[in-house]
Design a protein around this motif. Sequence first.
Motif, PDB file in Angstrom:
ATOM      1  N   ARG A  85       0.712  -1.113   0.165  1.00 17.59           N
ATOM      2  CA  ARG A  85       0.128  -0.220  -0.457  1.00 17.59           C
ATOM      3  C   ARG A  85       0.727   1.249   0.151  1.00 17.59           C
ATOM      4  O   ARG A  85       0.275   2.116  -0.868  1.00 17.59           O
ATOM      5  CB  ARG A  85      -1.131  -0.033   1.505  1.00 17.59           C
ATOM      6  N   SER A  86       1.788   1.566   0.683  1.00 19.18           N
ATOM      7  CA  SER A  86       2.334   2.659   1.106  1.00 19.18           C
ATOM      8  C   SER A  86       3.655   3.038  -0.310  1.00 19.18           C
ATOM      9  O   SER A  86       2.992   3.808  -0.997  1.00 19.18           O
ATOM     10  CB  SER A  86       3.860   2.086   2.066  1.00 19.18           C
ATOM     11  N   SER A  87       4.374   1.887  -0.917  1.00 16.31           N
ATOM     12  CA  SER A  87       4.768   2.117  -2.616  1.00 16.31           C
ATOM     13  C   SER A  87       3.141   2.596  -3.388  1.00 16.31           C
ATOM     14  O   SER A  87       3.628   3.232  -4.518  1.00 16.31           O
ATOM     15  CB  SER A  87       5.114   0.521  -2.921  1.00 16.31           C
ATOM     16  N   ARG A  88       2.215   1.955  -3.260  1.00 13.92           N
ATOM     17  CA  ARG A  88       1.065   2.309  -4.054  1.00 13.92           C
ATOM     18  C   ARG A  88       0.982   4.215  -3.780  1.00 13.92           C
ATOM     19  O   ARG A  88       0.570   4.556  -5.176  1.00 13.92           O
ATOM     20  CB  ARG A  88       0.204   1.323  -4.057  1.00 13.92           C
ATOM     21  N   LYS A  89       0.832   4.437  -2.722  1.00 11.82           N
ATOM     22  CA  LYS A  89       0.455   5.438  -2.305  1.00 11.82           C
ATOM     23  C   LYS A  89       1.227   6.368  -2.973  1.00 11.82           C
ATOM     24  O   LYS A  89       0.789   7.779  -3.473  1.00 11.82           O
ATOM     25  CB  LYS A  89      -0.023   5.076  -1.179  1.00 11.82           C
ATOM     26  N   LYS A  90       2.092   6.126  -2.730  1.00 11.45           N
ATOM     27  CA  LYS A  90       3.492   7.525  -3.778  1.00 11.45           C
ATOM     28  C   LYS A  90       3.621   7.365  -4.822  1.00 11.45           C
ATOM     29  O   LYS A  90       3.424   8.683  -5.688  1.00 11.45           O
ATOM     30  CB  LYS A  90       5.032   7.012  -3.470  1.00 11.45           C
ATOM     31  N   VAL A  91       3.065   6.179  -5.928  1.00 12.23           N
ATOM     32  CA  VAL A  91       2.749   7.075  -7.353  1.00 12.23           C
ATOM     33  C   VAL A  91       1.417   7.363  -7.413  1.00 12.23           C
ATOM     34  O   VAL A  91       1.374   8.185  -8.494  1.00 12.23           O
ATOM     35  CB  VAL A  91       3.330   4.839  -8.270  1.00 12.23           C
ATOM     36  N   ILE A  92       0.483   7.076  -6.536  1.00 14.60           N
ATOM     37  CA  ILE A  92      -0.754   7.426  -6.997  1.00 14.60           C
ATOM     38  C   ILE A  92      -1.003   9.208  -6.644  1.00 14.60           C
ATOM     39  O   ILE A  92      -0.847  10.312  -7.060  1.00 14.60           O
ATOM     40  CB  ILE A  92      -1.758   6.846  -6.336  1.00 14.60           C
ATOM     41  N   ASP A  93      -0.210   9.401  -5.765  1.00 15.28           N
ATOM     42  CA  ASP A  93       0.540  11.270  -5.124  1.00 15.28           C
ATOM     43  C   ASP A  93       1.300  11.334  -6.421  1.00 15.28           C
ATOM     44  O   ASP A  93       0.516  12.596  -6.901  1.00 15.28           O
ATOM     45  CB  ASP A  93       1.349  10.816  -4.120  1.00 15.28           C
ATOM     46  N   ASP A  94       1.743  10.617  -7.179  1.00 10.93           N
ATOM     47  CA  ASP A  94       2.328  11.463  -7.874  1.00 10.93           C
ATOM     48  C   ASP A  94       1.303  11.786  -9.368  1.00 10.93           C
ATOM     49  O   ASP A  94       1.879  12.654  -9.850  1.00 10.93           O
ATOM     50  CB  ASP A  94       3.777  10.554  -8.210  1.00 10.93           C
ATOM     51  N   ILE A  95       0.924  10.455  -9.443  1.00 10.25           N
ATOM     52  CA  ILE A  95      -0.079  11.274 -10.363  1.00 10.25           C
ATOM     53  C   ILE A  95      -0.927  12.131  -9.952  1.00 10.25           C
ATOM     54  O   ILE A  95      -1.340  13.072 -10.963  1.00 10.25           O
ATOM     55  CB  ILE A  95      -1.107   9.718 -10.595  1.00 10.25           C
ATOM     56  N   GLN A  96      -1.876  12.128  -8.832  1.00  8.56           N
ATOM     57  CA  GLN A  96      -2.932  13.360  -9.020  1.00  8.56           C
ATOM     58  C   GLN A  96      -1.528  14.547  -9.079  1.00  8.56           C
ATOM     59  O   GLN A  96      -2.306  15.411  -9.621  1.00  8.56           O
ATOM     60  CB  GLN A  96      -2.915  13.127  -7.455  1.00  8.56           C
ATOM     61  N   ARG A  97      -0.503  14.496  -8.715  1.00  7.87           N
ATOM     62  CA  ARG A  97      -0.060  16.142  -9.403  1.00  7.87           C
ATOM     63  C   ARG A  97       0.288  16.674 -10.475  1.00  7.87           C
ATOM     64  O   ARG A  97      -0.279  17.686 -11.092  1.00  7.87           O
ATOM     65  CB  ARG A  97       1.455  16.239  -8.274  1.00  7.87           C
ATOM     66  N   VAL A  98       0.291  15.068 -11.394  1.00  7.49           N
ATOM     67  CA  VAL A  98       0.755  15.259 -13.081  1.00  7.49           C
ATOM     68  C   VAL A  98      -1.188  16.066 -13.115  1.00  7.49           C
ATOM     69  O   VAL A  98      -1.098  16.254 -14.659  1.00  7.49           O
ATOM     70  CB  VAL A  98       1.144  13.719 -13.617  1.00  7.49           C
ATOM     71  N   LEU A  99      -1.764  15.187 -13.065  1.00  7.38           N
ATOM     72  CA  LEU A  99      -3.407  15.989 -13.451  1.00  7.38           C
ATOM     73  C   LEU A  99      -3.313  16.947 -12.854  1.00  7.38           C
ATOM     74  O   LEU A  99      -4.504  17.049 -14.060  1.00  7.38           O
ATOM     75  CB  LEU A  99      -4.106  14.367 -12.961  1.00  7.38           C
TER      76      LEU A  99
END
Length: 534
Positions: A475-489
């Motif tokens: 979960r922690s690793s996935r959360k980091k990627v999803i956070d970065d996705i939201q910044r890009v979007l």
Amino acid sequence: MKRREFIRLTTAGAGALAATPTLARAQAPKRGGVLKHIGLEPPSWDIHGTVSYQTQLVSSFVRRTLFKFVNGAKHGPSDFTLAPDLALKADISPDGRAYTIKLRPGVRWDARPPLNGREFVAADVKYTMERAAKKSGYASLLGRIEGIETPDKLTVRVHLADAFAPFLHNLAEPWNGILPREVEDKFGDFKSADSLVGLGPFVLEKYEPGVKAVFARNPHYYQKGLPYVDQVEWLFVKGRATQLSLFRAGQVDVPFYDARIPRAEIPSFKQSNPTYPIVFWDWLAVRSLAMRTDKAPFSDVRVRRAFSLAIDRKKWVAQYLDGQGYPDHGPVPATMPEWKLPTKDLGEGARWLGHDPALAKKLLAEAGFPNGMKVKCTHWPGYGPEYVEELELLTYSLKQIGVELSIVNEEYGNYIRGSFLGKYDETTWGPSSIFTEVDGYLYNFYRTGQPNNRSHVSDTQLDVMLDAQRRYTARSSRKKVIDDIQRVLADRMYYVYTPYPKNVSSWTPRVKNYGPKNSFDRGAQLEVVWLDGK
């Protein structure tokens, strides 16, 4: 936790599997009675042939899934704890690519032809998954299936090309209901009401096109004692005024497919029906303006950012929604706080979520539209008057920066097959489907080539990130990627998300153990409901 242990998930991706549906403790359940429920008539009865939520709603009464979400008054609208349904458990291989699913023994299909009460077996699951992978508009939410084995009649082993974190969670969605091959062999497809044959808590007793569908208790349902009600009358009553009039008079128990009532009606309901519960709750479907980003003018990020800057989100929530809503509601719903990145953490992209008409006009001028522009926007008005009013508010907001939004109302069939799947000329506005796993709001809407990618996004960097978040089972690793996705979007603004209200729902006092649910699985929701009194 070892990956081969009996699967236990968190609430965000679903919680520990419960043995049976949880019931309210305050009152003993009662059997009997007819629940009268305002519903929606499906355009098709084939859960793989359409992405229509109406189809998922009616299908779930009869067709069941391998797992389901807990339901009942005790559980919140977004409690996605998984409970066994047609499956009892699942083991996951250490690399996250193989799922061995043990099925519930002794489950039988409908006693009517062509199934004649035969046993539910692994071959049914294999047939359904393979069909979904080929035909469902939500096929991507199963990951990339490489193969399906059936070692014995009660075991299914699914092999994925890559680890796919949402896999088990998504098996609880009603579009993953198990289908019998014999029905397709007999009718040629699952489009007609006659094809609605299953093994769920209810059976389709009667279907009157344009009038109602009547679901009766399945006497052979595997969960003994459920459902509590004898019948559910799913009423195709059109016209919000008529629906509410029937509800006020006590002639229907639930006034809409998810029990919603208009916010404007709350004061009068409290006066006319003071014993009716009124509940505010967080819904998961986001509202957005999708744009053809694959062609001018929306291929220019300055135009997209200008549209976003035209919206005063805080004022929208405070004045129009009476404070009952969220100013920043996308792409990850604010009601998924475990995944939602706060605006302050979005970096440069946070700038485009503010309200700045002057900067918006400047961006439009730089993009070649110093005098504004006229844009066509498709929409289905059948979502209800509140949606129409919110689209009018969006239209007003854009007008302040010189953008004229020309609304084109579409018939539902054309909308769900067209604009909802990205087949429109310039822009389209409306709600998303409900997804109970965060991947649905990201991969579905932004991955290149996906049918629900309404804005025609094609972004190689983003595709890599979207694929990566699916593979992380930690979960922690996935959360980091999803956070970065939201910044890009937030920075690239492929969709313009409008503020989103809390829902408000009500039902008659005789309906017990009912709770609003962020799911289209009405079968699981209503199997635990009972009626107290006439």
